[in-house]
Design a protein around this motif. Structure first.
Motif, PDB file in Angstrom:
ATOM      1  N   TRP A   1       0.832  -1.214   0.000  1.00 15.89           N
ATOM      2  CA  TRP A   1       0.000   0.000   0.000  1.00 15.89           C
ATOM      3  C   TRP A   1       0.864   1.262   0.000  1.00 15.89           C
ATOM      4  O   TRP A   1       0.518   2.268  -0.618  1.00 15.89           O
ATOM      5  CB  TRP A   1      -0.979  -0.006   1.185  1.00 15.89           C
TER       6      TRP A   1
ATOM      7  N   TYR B   1       0.457   4.178  -2.782  1.00 19.58           N
ATOM      8  CA  TYR B   1       0.281   5.621  -2.539  1.00 19.58           C
ATOM      9  C   TYR B   1       1.510   6.413  -2.990  1.00 19.58           C
ATOM     10  O   TYR B   1       1.392   7.581  -3.352  1.00 19.58           O
ATOM     11  CB  TYR B   1      -0.046   5.891  -1.068  1.00 19.58           C
TER      12      TYR B   1
ATOM     13  N   ARG C   1     -15.266  10.976  -1.425  1.00 17.50           N
ATOM     14  CA  ARG C   1     -16.490  10.186  -1.366  1.00 17.50           C
ATOM     15  C   ARG C   1     -17.665  11.010  -0.867  1.00 17.50           C
ATOM     16  O   ARG C   1     -18.120  10.849   0.263  1.00 17.50           O
ATOM     17  CB  ARG C   1     -16.238   8.964  -0.497  1.00 17.50           C
TER      18      ARG C   1
ATOM     19  N   GLY D   1      -8.433   2.650   8.060  1.00 18.89           N
ATOM     20  CA  GLY D   1      -7.949   2.486   6.679  1.00 18.89           C
ATOM     21  C   GLY D   1      -8.304   3.705   5.856  1.00 18.89           C
ATOM     22  O   GLY D   1      -8.916   3.613   4.794  1.00 18.89           O
TER      23      GLY D   1
ATOM     24  N   GLY E   1      -6.501   5.784   4.161  1.00 19.81           N
ATOM     25  CA  GLY E   1      -5.740   6.131   2.957  1.00 19.81           C
ATOM     26  C   GLY E   1      -5.294   7.581   3.038  1.00 19.81           C
ATOM     27  O   GLY E   1      -4.799   8.055   4.069  1.00 19.81           O
TER      28      GLY E   1
ATOM     29  N   THR F   1     -12.248  10.051   2.440  1.00 14.48           N
ATOM     30  CA  THR F   1     -13.452  10.034   3.266  1.00 14.48           C
ATOM     31  C   THR F   1     -13.337  11.101   4.359  1.00 14.48           C
ATOM     32  O   THR F   1     -14.289  11.821   4.654  1.00 14.48           O
ATOM     33  CB  THR F   1     -13.640   8.629   3.884  1.00 14.48           C
TER      34      THR F   1
ATOM     35  N   PHE G   1      -2.392   1.674   7.915  1.00 17.82           N
ATOM     36  CA  PHE G   1      -1.083   1.060   8.159  1.00 17.82           C
ATOM     37  C   PHE G   1      -0.047   1.475   7.126  1.00 17.82           C
ATOM     38  O   PHE G   1       1.117   1.077   7.234  1.00 17.82           O
ATOM     39  CB  PHE G   1      -1.176  -0.458   8.328  1.00 17.82           C
ATOM     40  N   SER G   2      -0.457   2.268   6.149  1.00 20.10           N
ATOM     41  CA  SER G   2       0.514   2.806   5.188  1.00 20.10           C
ATOM     42  C   SER G   2       1.004   4.161   5.691  1.00 20.10           C
ATOM     43  O   SER G   2       0.247   5.137   5.717  1.00 20.10           O
ATOM     44  CB  SER G   2      -0.137   2.958   3.807  1.00 20.10           C
TER      45      SER G   2
ATOM     46  N   ASP H   1      -1.715  -0.612  12.265  1.00 19.83           N
ATOM     47  CA  ASP H   1      -2.141  -1.829  11.567  1.00 19.83           C
ATOM     48  C   ASP H   1      -3.298  -2.397  12.381  1.00 19.83           C
ATOM     49  O   ASP H   1      -3.109  -2.895  13.490  1.00 19.83           O
ATOM     50  CB  ASP H   1      -0.979  -2.829  11.498  1.00 19.83           C
TER      51      ASP H   1
ATOM     52  N   VAL I   1     -12.197  -1.002   3.358  1.00 14.32           N
ATOM     53  CA  VAL I   1     -10.964  -1.375   4.069  1.00 14.32           C
ATOM     54  C   VAL I   1     -10.978  -2.833   4.508  1.00 14.32           C
ATOM     55  O   VAL I   1      -9.962  -3.521   4.382  1.00 14.32           O
ATOM     56  CB  VAL I   1     -10.671  -0.431   5.266  1.00 14.32           C
TER      57      VAL I   1
ATOM     58  N   ALA J   1      -9.593  -5.340   2.235  1.00 15.49           N
ATOM     59  CA  ALA J   1      -8.147  -5.351   1.996  1.00 15.49           C
ATOM     60  C   ALA J   1      -7.415  -6.175   3.058  1.00 15.49           C
ATOM     61  O   ALA J   1      -6.189  -6.295   3.020  1.00 15.49           O
ATOM     62  CB  ALA J   1      -7.613  -3.920   1.993  1.00 15.49           C
TER      63      ALA J   1
HETATM   64  C1  LIG Z   1      -9.303   0.862  -0.821  1.00 19.71           C
HETATM   65  S1  LIG Z   1      -8.397   1.838   0.308  1.00 19.71           S
HETATM   66  C2  LIG Z   1      -9.704   2.793   1.045  1.00 19.71           C
HETATM   67  C3  LIG Z   1      -9.223   4.115   1.572  1.00 19.71           C
HETATM   68  C4  LIG Z   1     -10.280   4.972   2.254  1.00 19.71           C
HETATM   69  N1  LIG Z   1     -11.066   4.246   3.209  1.00 19.71           N
HETATM   70  C5  LIG Z   1     -11.178   5.697   1.281  1.00 19.71           C
HETATM   71  O1  LIG Z   1     -12.374   5.718   1.487  1.00 19.71           O
HETATM   72  O2  LIG Z   1     -10.683   6.247   0.330  1.00 19.71           O
HETATM   73  C6  LIG Z   1      -8.021   0.654   1.587  1.00 19.71           C
HETATM   74  C7  LIG Z   1      -7.119   1.215   2.672  1.00 19.71           C
HETATM   75  O3  LIG Z   1      -7.015   0.282   3.735  1.00 19.71           O
HETATM   76  C8  LIG Z   1      -5.697   0.362   4.252  1.00 19.71           C
HETATM   77  N2  LIG Z   1      -5.424  -0.889   4.999  1.00 19.71           N
HETATM   78  C9  LIG Z   1      -5.379  -2.136   4.498  1.00 19.71           C
HETATM   79  N3  LIG Z   1      -5.078  -3.011   5.472  1.00 19.71           N
HETATM   80  C10 LIG Z   1      -4.920  -2.288   6.611  1.00 19.71           C
HETATM   81  C11 LIG Z   1      -4.574  -2.637   7.951  1.00 19.71           C
HETATM   82  N4  LIG Z   1      -4.303  -3.893   8.304  1.00 19.71           N
HETATM   83  N5  LIG Z   1      -4.519  -1.647   8.875  1.00 19.71           N
HETATM   84  C12 LIG Z   1      -4.778  -0.355   8.521  1.00 19.71           C
HETATM   85  N6  LIG Z   1      -5.082   0.031   7.265  1.00 19.71           N
HETATM   86  C13 LIG Z   1      -5.154  -0.941   6.321  1.00 19.71           C
HETATM   87  C14 LIG Z   1      -4.828   0.536   3.011  1.00 19.71           C
HETATM   88  O4  LIG Z   1      -3.561   1.079   3.301  1.00 19.71           O
HETATM   89  C15 LIG Z   1      -5.702   1.484   2.192  1.00 19.71           C
HETATM   90  O5  LIG Z   1      -5.377   2.833   2.460  1.00 19.71           O
END
Ligand SMILES: C[S@@+](CC[C@H](N)C(=O)[O-])C[C@H]1O[C@@H](n2cnc3c(N)ncnc32)[C@H](O)[C@@H]1O
Length: 375
Positions: free
Chosen positions: A92, A96, A107, A190, A192, A196, A216-217, A241, A264, A267
């Motif tokens: 991720w 980004y 959104r 999550g 990003g 949102t 977590f990124s 995370d 999220v 993912a």
């Molecule tokens: C599809 S993006 C959605 C971003 C945001 N929610 C939006 O509405 O635009 C999924 C996000 O989940 C985060 N993510 C995935 N696994 C995660 C984890 N274990 N802990 C925290 N964030 C996580 C990714 O880094 C990514 O930013």
């Protein structure tokens, strides 16, 4: 490598935000929930860009099942699976690092579907953005791991109260507002780069609103914090995370009013989903609300995967190393109810998106849900 639609987003600019907000205040229009344009005559399919609540017949459902059976017939190797899990945040970060904040559009449909996120705002002009924006994806490529250092802004310090182990500017703010019982505290999991979070900060007019958001990124969090709209008086972003056993967040258990999970959970590895939901439950206050929207079973994105990208049933890895799960309503229901939540809403949103130039039809499926932590 997969082909995704290229959509450029410039909506994050402060200039755009200002003019949009100004226009919004003069227009009190609101898009109806779950859409309003229905395809009654199939011959008219190319008249509009999208159709709401599209019905699937058994033939279409069977065809989708066949495609999934086929693309799930070869799984990625065990070594690869471990790498995708172990380095999930790095994929991720790379994503980004390449796309910055240009990939996902803001959104705005959020407030149509989840009015709780901006309850006092009468000017949410959800028609400005099509709901279909949520799953528009660009050509994704993975260009190797970046070397961005983790940069959590969460401060950890001693506190005289035993239960308060971690404190921060955000926590101090929140405690003050909770004492006054005026604030709304929202957590986005999550988040990003803030597609949102920033609309919530723009349209929720509660002066005591505070939004926590985590991802977590560390690359995503850095980009979010560099956004001119990021205001630490109203928002605190931190690296976390959410699959970790303990979160160590800058807020207390039983303290959040609303938790937001937008695309999220899909993912996250299916084995860790229940843990994430349990953690959300822990930090929501009794009566607090969880809002959820994510990919549904047989969404176009699932049917497009080729053999070798399947990790486990309905869980896939994209060409860039990021992963995605496709939920059924029943799975979402049991995930949240088994954690103790009460169901408020659980619906499947089927949309037909149309590329009128290329005469293409794309069937999208999303699950939308709300769950409440009982009092
Ligand atoms: C599809 S993006 C959605 C971003 C945001 N929610 C939006 O509405 O635009 C999924 C996000 O989940 C985060 N993510 C995935 N696994 C995660 C984890 N274990 N802990 C925290 N964030 C996580 C990714 O880094 C990514 O930013």
């Amino acid at each position: 490598m997969y082909l995704y639609k290229i959509i450029r987003c410039t909506s994050n600019s402060a200039l755009w935000a200002t003019s949009f907000t100004a226009k919004c205040h003069t227009r009190f229009r609101k898009k109806p929930q779950h859409g309003s344009r229905y395809l009654t005559n199939p011959e008219n399919v190319f008249e509009f860009n999208a159709w709401d609540n599209v019905k699937w017949d058994t033939c279409q459902e069977e065809l989708a099942k066949c495609k999934v059976t086929e693309n799930s017939s070869v799984f990625a190797s065990q070594d690869d699976q471990e790498m995708y899990e172990g380095c999930a945040n790095k994929y991720w970060d790379a994503f980004y690092g390449i796309h910055q904040n240009r990939f996902f559009k803001d959104r705005h449909w959020l407030f149509t579907e989840f009015p709780e996120l901006a309850p006092d705002n009468k000017c949410v002009d959800a028609q400005k953005e099509q709901k279909s924006e949520q799953a528009d994806e660009v050509l994704r490529s993975f260009a190797g791991e970046p070397t961005v250092e983790q940069d959590s802004k969460v401060l950890i310090c001693e506190n005289t109260e035993d239960e308060v182990k971690h404190c921060s500017e955000g926590l101090a703010n929140m405690l003050e507002r909770n004492t006054e019982r005026k604030g709304t505290t929202i957590l986005e999991i999550g988040c990003g780069v803030g597609n949102t979070v920033f609309p919530i900060l723009r349209y929720n007019v509660n002066p005591h609103l505070f939004v926590f958001c985590c991802d977590f990124s560390s690359t995503a969090i850095q980009i979010l914090q560099d956004n001119p709209e990021y205001n630490p008086k109203r928002c605190q972003a931190f690296v976390c995370d959410v699959t970790a056993e303990d979160w160590q967040p800058p807020f207390l258990p039983n303290s959040l009013d609303i938790a937001v999970m937008i695309f999220v959970l899909s993912a996250i590895h299916p084995d860790r989903m229940a843990h994430v939901v349990t953690q959300v439950y822990k930090y929501l206050r009794p009566g607090g609300l969880l809002v959820f929207r994510d990919y549904g079973r047989y969404d176009m994105a699932q049917l497009r995967f080729k053999k070798g990208h399947c990790l486990s049933d309905n869980f896939y890895v994209r060409g860039d190393g990021t992963r995605v799960y496709f939920f059924t309503q029943a799975e979402v229901k049991s995930l949240f109810e088994e954690a103790g939540f009460e169901e408020v809403q659980n619906l499947v949103d089927r949309r037909l998106q149309v590329n009128r130039g290329k005469l293409l039809t794309m069937y999208r499926v999303w699950i939308q849900a709300k769950y409440r932590k009982p009092f």
